[in-house]
Each structure stands twice: as structure tokens, then as C-alpha cells.
Design an enzyme around this catalytic site. Structure first.
Site, PDB file in Angstrom:
ATOM      1  N   ARG A 148      54.167  27.123  66.572  1.00 52.70           N
ATOM      2  CA  ARG A 148      52.972  27.524  67.339  1.00 52.70           C
ATOM      3  C   ARG A 148      52.394  26.146  67.445  1.00 52.70           C
ATOM      4  O   ARG A 148      52.360  24.959  66.884  1.00 52.70           O
ATOM      5  CB  ARG A 148      52.164  28.515  66.709  1.00 52.70           C
ATOM      6  CG  ARG A 148      52.684  29.904  66.385  1.00 52.70           C
ATOM      7  CD  ARG A 148      51.890  30.650  65.613  1.00 52.70           C
ATOM      8  NE  ARG A 148      52.486  32.006  65.466  1.00 52.70           N
ATOM      9  CZ  ARG A 148      52.753  32.234  64.295  1.00 52.70           C
ATOM     10  NH1 ARG A 148      53.076  31.510  63.238  1.00 52.70           N
ATOM     11  NH2 ARG A 148      53.129  33.452  64.105  1.00 52.70           N
ATOM     12  N   LYS A 172      50.194  31.346  60.652  1.00 48.84           N
ATOM     13  CA  LYS A 172      48.965  32.433  60.577  1.00 48.84           C
ATOM     14  C   LYS A 172      48.701  33.166  59.305  1.00 48.84           C
ATOM     15  O   LYS A 172      49.808  33.169  58.563  1.00 48.84           O
ATOM     16  CB  LYS A 172      49.254  33.463  61.568  1.00 48.84           C
ATOM     17  CG  LYS A 172      48.906  33.065  63.186  1.00 48.84           C
ATOM     18  CD  LYS A 172      49.046  34.430  64.056  1.00 48.84           C
ATOM     19  CE  LYS A 172      48.976  34.049  65.423  1.00 48.84           C
ATOM     20  NZ  LYS A 172      48.944  35.090  66.483  1.00 48.84           N
ATOM     21  N   HIS A 238      53.331  27.725  74.118  1.00 47.66           N
ATOM     22  CA  HIS A 238      53.882  28.993  73.749  1.00 47.66           C
ATOM     23  C   HIS A 238      55.135  29.390  74.613  1.00 47.66           C
ATOM     24  O   HIS A 238      56.016  30.115  74.189  1.00 47.66           O
ATOM     25  CB  HIS A 238      52.944  30.184  73.772  1.00 47.66           C
ATOM     26  CG  HIS A 238      52.859  31.073  72.572  1.00 47.66           C
ATOM     27  ND1 HIS A 238      52.662  30.348  71.322  1.00 47.66           N
ATOM     28  CD2 HIS A 238      53.308  32.310  72.075  1.00 47.66           C
ATOM     29  CE1 HIS A 238      52.797  31.437  70.351  1.00 47.66           C
ATOM     30  NE2 HIS A 238      53.221  32.469  70.968  1.00 47.66           N
ATOM     31  N   ARG A 241      57.926  28.235  72.678  1.00 41.96           N
ATOM     32  CA  ARG A 241      58.314  29.018  71.568  1.00 41.96           C
ATOM     33  C   ARG A 241      58.753  30.274  72.036  1.00 41.96           C
ATOM     34  O   ARG A 241      59.847  30.871  71.536  1.00 41.96           O
ATOM     35  CB  ARG A 241      56.968  29.473  70.874  1.00 41.96           C
ATOM     36  CG  ARG A 241      56.900  30.477  69.641  1.00 41.96           C
ATOM     37  CD  ARG A 241      55.723  30.311  69.092  1.00 41.96           C
ATOM     38  NE  ARG A 241      55.368  31.751  68.300  1.00 41.96           N
ATOM     39  CZ  ARG A 241      55.727  31.636  66.829  1.00 41.96           C
ATOM     40  NH1 ARG A 241      56.351  30.647  66.355  1.00 41.96           N
ATOM     41  NH2 ARG A 241      55.751  32.709  66.182  1.00 41.96           N
ATOM     42  N   HIS A 264      56.715  35.793  62.151  1.00 42.13           N
ATOM     43  CA  HIS A 264      56.403  37.151  62.553  1.00 42.13           C
ATOM     44  C   HIS A 264      56.208  38.147  61.301  1.00 42.13           C
ATOM     45  O   HIS A 264      57.260  38.278  60.669  1.00 42.13           O
ATOM     46  CB  HIS A 264      57.184  37.930  63.746  1.00 42.13           C
ATOM     47  CG  HIS A 264      57.078  37.045  65.084  1.00 42.13           C
ATOM     48  ND1 HIS A 264      57.832  37.408  66.041  1.00 42.13           N
ATOM     49  CD2 HIS A 264      56.222  36.287  65.621  1.00 42.13           C
ATOM     50  CE1 HIS A 264      57.554  36.876  67.050  1.00 42.13           C
ATOM     51  NE2 HIS A 264      56.409  36.119  66.626  1.00 42.13           N
ATOM     52  N   TYR A 273      61.725  40.144  72.712  1.00 37.82           N
ATOM     53  CA  TYR A 273      62.875  39.025  73.041  1.00 37.82           C
ATOM     54  C   TYR A 273      64.167  39.792  73.131  1.00 37.82           C
ATOM     55  O   TYR A 273      64.881  39.400  74.141  1.00 37.82           O
ATOM     56  CB  TYR A 273      62.940  37.996  71.914  1.00 37.82           C
ATOM     57  CG  TYR A 273      61.651  37.019  71.919  1.00 37.82           C
ATOM     58  CD1 TYR A 273      61.314  36.301  73.077  1.00 37.82           C
ATOM     59  CD2 TYR A 273      61.054  36.963  70.497  1.00 37.82           C
ATOM     60  CE1 TYR A 273      60.232  35.800  72.894  1.00 37.82           C
ATOM     61  CE2 TYR A 273      59.675  36.399  70.516  1.00 37.82           C
ATOM     62  CZ  TYR A 273      59.397  35.554  71.724  1.00 37.82           C
ATOM     63  OH  TYR A 273      58.292  34.910  71.609  1.00 37.82           O
TER      64      TYR A 273
END
Length: 297
Positions: A148, A172, A238, A241, A264, A273
């Protein structure tokens, strides 16, 4: 400040101090909760325990009428839910008014990606200036490891193990993960290290002041290099990414591994994806099979 506003301020302090959320994330929470606070006061509420589901649905409906899209309304409700969960833990309220409130359904948008040739063209920039040496390392690492933007700009040299080909990133929710670095990115980072001769605690990617490069500068550098390299899609951090995840999944088929590499928390986030991969297969099938032409939607 009203009691309602004081609770919002305490929650934002909690996010800032205990959860260590990024400043941009806290700004987003503050904006959405200021809207909730103003709306609650307009109803004459003096305490959050007085708020029920129906008035909260009214707020969502009002914002929808004003033109906010479903995705934006989901952000509003997400901020409200986080706030109400915190109020419950603090004993300020006895029930969560957002439990049965839903935003309008949003169409699932698949992320854009670069194809392999476009990604290669973008990252293989000429390294004929010190700034270009840094940019090459930045582009290679983005595409190599699927970072990120905030993860990349926050790196210091101590986070990177070049002999082992690993980078430690703070993602995150202040969660740390270790991600492999590809051989081309290792080469580019080695060249950057030789040029900068940094201390271990110095930022990997620096702005002109010597401080960590700003997110705005990264976005501008990507945009400029895309144009220079003949990549005519809109290129942003992004996107690299997304491209990393899509290309890795196409090659490996290992959804769980891609989830871990991206950091994630929920595999359903990564599953987008798999839809990208199916679209690619469907396009190939439609183009190659004489009896596979499907009607346009």
C-alpha cells in the site's frame, strides 16, 4: 461542545492514540461522524442512547437523496458502526442502532490492472539520475511486493533485508507482515542503498528535505513516469498493488497466499482478483472459439 460531540472527540482520540490509525483515516472518520453528530442534534437528541435505527436510516436516505453514491454511504455507515461498537464497550449505550441499517446495494467494481507488458514498461525506467534511481526502486518494490502507499512511504532501511529478499511492513490496524521482494526489486534497492549510503533508521524513499517522501509526491512520480514510458492508463499507487495481486493469482492460483501477501484480514476482500482472472479467461475464450461469441450486455 455537546455531550454527543464530546463522545465523538473521545472516539477519535481512541483511534489516534490506541489504534494508531493514519491521519487520513482519522480525518475521514471525523467527517462522517460530524455529519452524524449534526444530524442527531437536529433531531433534538442529547445522548447517544436516544438514537434508534429508524432515524439512522433517515440519515442514510437523506444523504442518498443528496447524491451520495452507495459506496460512499457504506463508508458513512462503517464509521457509524465503529463508533457505536466503541460506545457499547464504554457503556455509553446499551444497544447498537446501526445493527439493522443497510446502505443501498452497490455494483461490485473490479479494480483496474496493468497487463504484464505494461507493468514491465512502467518499472523499467532509465536510472540516469539520482532521483530516477530512487524512483526505479520505488516502482519495482510496489509491483514486486504489492505494498500500500502508506506502507511504502513509511519504510526505513531497517525494514528491508536485502540478502534474504524480505521487507517488513506496517499495515492497516498496525499489523506487521513480512513480504518477499523480487530479484529486480532487490537489484534496484541495492543500487539505491549504494547511492544513498543511509543509516538503518533512515527512510528508504526520501523527499527533497530528507524526510519520508510524501504520498502526493509518489502519485505525481508514478503519473509522470507512466506518461514517459508510454503507459496510457491512469496509473496510481494502488494500481500496482492490484496488478501484483492479479498477476500472482493468475500464475499460482493460490488465493490464500495472495491474501497473506496483501495483508487482507478477510479472504473475501482478496476474492475480487478471482473475478479478474475469470474475466481474462472469458475474453480469451470468446476471442478464440468460433462458437463462443456471447452477446454484448
Amino acid at each position: 461542545m455537546s455531550t454527543l460531540g464530546a463522545d465523538v472527540a473521545r472516539f477519535l482520540d481512541y483511534l489516534r492514540v490506541e489504534k494508531r490509525y493514519a491521519p487520513g483515516t482519522i480525518t475521514n472518520y471525523a467527517r462522517e461522524l460530524a455529519l452524524l453528530d449534526t444530524y442527531a442534534q437536529s433531531l433534538g437528541l442529547t445522548h447517544w442512547r436516544e438514537l434508534r435505527a429508524e432515524p439512522l436510516r433517515g440519515l442514510v436516505a437523506r444523504e442518498h437523496r443528496r447524491g451520495r453514491q452507495p459506496g460512499s454511504l457504506h463508508h458513512l455507515l462503517s464509521a457509524c458502526r465503529s463508533f457505536f461498537r466503541w460506545l457499547l464497550r464504554e457503556g455509553v449505550i446499551a444497544h447498537d442502532p446501526a445493527l439493522d441499517v443497510r446502505a443501498p446495494k452497490q455494483r461490485r467494481k473490479l479494480p483496474q490492472v496493468l497487463d504484464v507488458d505494461e507493468a514491465t514498461a512502467l518499472v523499467e525506467i532509465p536510472t540516469d539520475t539520482p532521483e530516477a534511481v530512487q524512483d526505479r526502486a520505488m516502482l519495482e518494490l510496489f509491483y514486486s511486493s504489492g505494498l500500500r502507499l502508506a506502507e511504502l512511504t513509511g519504510l526505513v532501511w531497517n525494514d528491508i533485508d536485502l540478502p534474504q529478499g524480505l521487507v517488513r511492513v506496517l499495515g492497516k490496524g498496525s499489523k506487521t507482515r513480512v513480504v518477499p521482494i523480487g530479484s529486480k526489486a532487490i537489484e534496484a534497492l541495492t543500487a539505491l542503498h549504494a547511492q544513498a549510503r543511509p543509516d538503518a533508521a533512515e527512510p528508504v524513499f526520501r523527499g527533497r528535505s530528507g524526510r519520508p517522501i510524501s504520498p502526493a509526491s509518489v502519485r505525481k512520480r508514478l503519473k509522470d513516469w507512466a506518461k514517459a514510458q508510454g503507459v496510457w492508463k491512469r496509473v496510481y499507487p494502488h494500481l500496482l498493488r492490484h496488478s501484483f495481486a492479479s498477476h500472482l493469482l493468475e500464475s499460482s492460483g493460490d488465493l490464500r497466499a495472495v491474501q497473506e501477501l496483501l495483508g487482507h484480514a478477510d479472504i473475501s476482500t482478496t476474492q475480487v482478483y478471482t473475478h479478474l482472472d475469470f474475466q481474462h479467461l472469458a475474453r480469451v475464450y470468446d476471442a478464440a472459439h468460433p462458437r463462443a461469441k456471447r452477446r454484448k450486455e
